[in-house]
Design an enzyme around this catalytic site. Sequence first.
Site, PDB file in Angstrom:
ATOM      1  N   LYS A   1       0.949  -1.681  -0.207  1.00 25.48           N
ATOM      2  CA  LYS A   1       0.066   0.005   0.087  1.00 25.48           C
ATOM      3  C   LYS A   1       0.704   2.012  -0.352  1.00 25.48           C
ATOM      4  CE  LYS A   1      -2.026   1.680   3.944  1.00 25.48           C
ATOM      5  NZ  LYS A   1      -2.058   3.749   3.740  1.00 25.48           N
ATOM      6  N   ASN A   2       1.786   1.216   0.730  1.00 26.15           N
ATOM      7  CA  ASN A   2       2.071   2.642   1.004  1.00 26.15           C
ATOM      8  C   ASN A   2       3.666   2.460  -0.320  1.00 26.15           C
ATOM      9  OD1 ASN A   2       1.467   2.945   2.870  1.00 26.15           O
ATOM     10  ND2 ASN A   2       2.603   2.576   4.377  1.00 26.15           N
TER      11      ASN A   2
ATOM     12  N   ARG B   1      -4.976  10.503   3.670  1.00 22.89           N
ATOM     13  CA  ARG B   1      -3.711  11.652   4.312  1.00 22.89           C
ATOM     14  C   ARG B   1      -2.922  11.276   3.063  1.00 22.89           C
ATOM     15  NH1 ARG B   1      -2.925  14.410   8.801  1.00 22.89           N
ATOM     16  NH2 ARG B   1      -0.766  14.022   8.202  1.00 22.89           N
TER      17      ARG B   1
ATOM     18  N   CYS C   1      -6.167  12.927  12.813  1.00 23.09           N
ATOM     19  CA  CYS C   1      -6.606  11.707  12.539  1.00 23.09           C
ATOM     20  C   CYS C   1      -6.310  11.027  14.383  1.00 23.09           C
ATOM     21  CB  CYS C   1      -6.615  11.272  11.921  1.00 23.09           C
ATOM     22  SG  CYS C   1      -3.628  10.669  11.863  1.00 23.09           S
TER      23      CYS C   1
ATOM     24  N   ARG D   1       0.265  14.726  13.267  1.00 23.04           N
ATOM     25  CA  ARG D   1       0.460  14.591  12.286  1.00 23.04           C
ATOM     26  C   ARG D   1       0.180  15.308  10.888  1.00 23.04           C
ATOM     27  NH1 ARG D   1      -1.651   8.436   9.946  1.00 23.04           N
ATOM     28  NH2 ARG D   1       0.064   8.931   8.568  1.00 23.04           N
TER      29      ARG D   1
ATOM     30  N   ASP E   1       4.052   0.474  11.995  1.00 25.77           N
ATOM     31  CA  ASP E   1       2.806   0.101  11.789  1.00 25.77           C
ATOM     32  C   ASP E   1       2.700  -1.452  12.245  1.00 25.77           C
ATOM     33  OD1 ASP E   1       1.653   2.189  10.166  1.00 25.77           O
ATOM     34  OD2 ASP E   1       2.378   1.804   8.396  1.00 25.77           O
TER      35      ASP E   1
ATOM     36  N   ARG F   1      -9.262  -0.833   3.857  1.00 25.64           N
ATOM     37  CA  ARG F   1      -7.462   1.093   3.244  1.00 25.64           C
ATOM     38  C   ARG F   1      -6.746  -0.190   3.429  1.00 25.64           C
ATOM     39  NH1 ARG F   1      -6.745   4.895   7.670  1.00 25.64           N
ATOM     40  NH2 ARG F   1      -5.257   5.530   5.268  1.00 25.64           N
TER      41      ARG F   1
HETATM   42  C1  UD1 Z   1       3.884   7.177   6.233  1.00 25.87           C
HETATM   43  C2  UD1 Z   1       3.372   5.900   6.140  1.00 25.87           C
HETATM   44  C3  UD1 Z   1       2.809   5.293   7.391  1.00 25.87           C
HETATM   45  C4  UD1 Z   1       4.109   4.961   8.685  1.00 25.87           C
HETATM   46  C5  UD1 Z   1       4.290   5.903   8.624  1.00 25.87           C
HETATM   47  C6  UD1 Z   1       5.866   6.196   9.785  1.00 25.87           C
HETATM   48  C7  UD1 Z   1       2.486   6.056   4.035  1.00 25.87           C
HETATM   49  C8  UD1 Z   1       0.950   6.479   3.181  1.00 25.87           C
HETATM   50  N1  UD1 Z   1       2.410   6.283   5.326  1.00 25.87           N
HETATM   51  O1  UD1 Z   1       3.192   7.735   7.210  1.00 25.87           O
HETATM   52  O2  UD1 Z   1       2.168   4.146   7.159  1.00 25.87           O
HETATM   53  O3  UD1 Z   1       3.000   4.763  10.145  1.00 25.87           O
HETATM   54  O4  UD1 Z   1       4.930   6.962   7.366  1.00 25.87           O
HETATM   55  O5  UD1 Z   1       6.854   5.011   9.152  1.00 25.87           O
HETATM   56  O6  UD1 Z   1       3.798   5.707   3.149  1.00 25.87           O
HETATM   57  N2  UD1 Z   1       6.361  15.057  10.893  1.00 25.87           N
HETATM   58  C9  UD1 Z   1       5.901  16.341  10.951  1.00 25.87           C
HETATM   59  N3  UD1 Z   1       5.651  16.968   9.826  1.00 25.87           N
HETATM   60  C10 UD1 Z   1       5.550  16.696   8.693  1.00 25.87           C
HETATM   61  C11 UD1 Z   1       5.702  15.386   8.469  1.00 25.87           C
HETATM   62  C12 UD1 Z   1       6.191  14.292   9.622  1.00 25.87           C
HETATM   63  O7  UD1 Z   1       5.977  16.857  11.777  1.00 25.87           O
HETATM   64  O8  UD1 Z   1       5.992  17.496   7.487  1.00 25.87           O
HETATM   65  C13 UD1 Z   1       5.738  13.473  11.784  1.00 25.87           C
HETATM   66  C14 UD1 Z   1       4.840  12.884  12.402  1.00 25.87           C
HETATM   67  O9  UD1 Z   1       4.255  13.424  12.166  1.00 25.87           O
HETATM   68  C15 UD1 Z   1       5.240  11.826  13.250  1.00 25.87           C
HETATM   69  C16 UD1 Z   1       6.905  11.415  12.004  1.00 25.87           C
HETATM   70  O10 UD1 Z   1       7.615  13.044  11.608  1.00 25.87           O
HETATM   71  O11 UD1 Z   1       5.996  11.884  13.995  1.00 25.87           O
HETATM   72  C17 UD1 Z   1       6.954  10.112  10.980  1.00 25.87           C
HETATM   73  O12 UD1 Z   1       5.584  10.713   9.577  1.00 25.87           O
HETATM   74  P1  UD1 Z   1       5.693  10.586   8.062  1.00 25.87           P
HETATM   75  O13 UD1 Z   1       7.095   9.319   8.261  1.00 25.87           O
HETATM   76  O14 UD1 Z   1       5.670  11.875   7.760  1.00 25.87           O
HETATM   77  O15 UD1 Z   1       4.656   9.653   8.396  1.00 25.87           O
HETATM   78  P2  UD1 Z   1       3.898   9.105   7.219  1.00 25.87           P
HETATM   79  O16 UD1 Z   1       4.889   9.538   5.824  1.00 25.87           O
HETATM   80  O17 UD1 Z   1       2.286  10.537   7.239  1.00 25.87           O
END
Ligand code: UD1
Length: 421
Positions: free
Chosen positions: A22-23, A93, A117, A122, A306, A398
């Site tokens: 998925k990711n 998201r 969420c 996030r 995850d 999902r």
């Molecule tokens: C992706 C995965 C999700 C997984 C997560 C962590 C996808 C579609 N989803 O989510 O399944 O659980 O990685 O492995 O690939 N953060 C910030 N600012 C930002 C972006 C992130 O502070 O602009 C923080 C987040 O709040 C979190 C951390 O960074 O604490 C990691 O999040 P991130 O790796 O961005 O998660 P996703 O990419 O949303």
Amino acid sequence: MAAIEITGGVQLDGEVWISGAKNAVLPILVASLLGDEPSFISNVPHLQDVTTTMELMGRMGASLAVDDHMRIEIDPRGMHQFEAPYDLVKTMRASILVLGPLVARYGRAVVSLPGGCAIGSRPVDLHLRGLQALGAEVSVVNGNIEASAKRLKGANIIFDTVTVTGTENIMMAATLAEGTSVIENAAQEPEVVDLANFLNAMGAKISGAGTNTLVIEGVKSMHGAEYSVLPDRIETGTYLVAGAITRGHVRVTRTRPRDLDSVIEKLRETGAEIEVGDDWIDLNMHGRRPKSVDITTAPYPGFATDMQAQFTALNTIAEGTAIITETIFENRFMHVQELQRLGANITVKGNTAIVKGVSELNGAPIMATDLRASAGLVLAGLVANGTTLVDRVYHIDRGYEIIEEKLGQLGARIRRVSSPN
Ligand code: UD1
């Protein structure tokens, strides 16, 4: 609405194949919008998030065709609307991933700001700062991110925090920028590497994928490509835990074992005998009760957040006490209250859960709260005495393709029913 009903107590035994990740498929689908020609993506899992992504791209003017084998053709040549509206972003998201490709290829994008969420706030600040560093004008107006640029310019970007979709968004944007970009503290997840491989197949010039530094030499244009998505390591890990929690014997096939090193190591600590082949993993508990294992989540190659809920479920019935530390998302223990309804002994303090293994769980109606939490609940249902009804399974749909069929194939007594609520 649908629910999943499980009658627990069966030791799983059998083989299950793993779907595309998925990711990886979500960023790969949107990356096809960067090309001047159609792309063809195979090993696509049949998931709600894939349907949502296709709807999003279709509304923008891309033409999409799916064949019987879930091979998707995306033709971006009709693109004329560059918006990701709230009704889609709020259900997924990952819609934020269109931001980079739209600005880079079409010069503008309006993407509804994802709200909070279930698993935490996030934010997307790092995505926005990265795009600004590449020269885009970015503002937030009426709940929408509005971004524009004539042509992005290569830049050095250092992420404060490792972010998976943030790395993907900026990597996609940088492919068509003028000059070279360097992304430091980049995410090293296999899905980021898969996306980089697809982009390179389209004509991008990315090196360093799989390390914490990506170098992207901008190109003027990209063509279409054919690509097969890598297998889902989280789905793989979930079925392995299903084998372990039921004291059973499960072989997962069509997977990529090297992406699961930290999960396999932890499963061995529970007492599982694990054999690994080129594209399969075989887990055998020989009827033994699993032992507790401590988990601390971390960016790849650390233990995936995850997989945290699934290992929390496993620890509820293990011998001993486990400490689960969640370092990625602040509120990712929503499954704990539901597991407690089945009789689990768990105490949460801040970002730590202390799980004292109990000898048995008892079935009850419970509620899925987010995607991976719900997988943890289904796993607990497999061992709980009597019947467990997991409601709100749209969360599971999902990210898990035909989960009840796949678990059924392993011998679980599981079926989809209509929700009583
Ligand atoms: C992706 C995965 C999700 C997984 C997560 C962590 C996808 C579609 N989803 O989510 O399944 O659980 O990685 O492995 O690939 N953060 C910030 N600012 C930002 C972006 C992130 O502070 O602009 C923080 C987040 O709040 C979190 C951390 O960074 O604490 C990691 O999040 P991130 O790796 O961005 O998660 P996703 O990419 O949303």
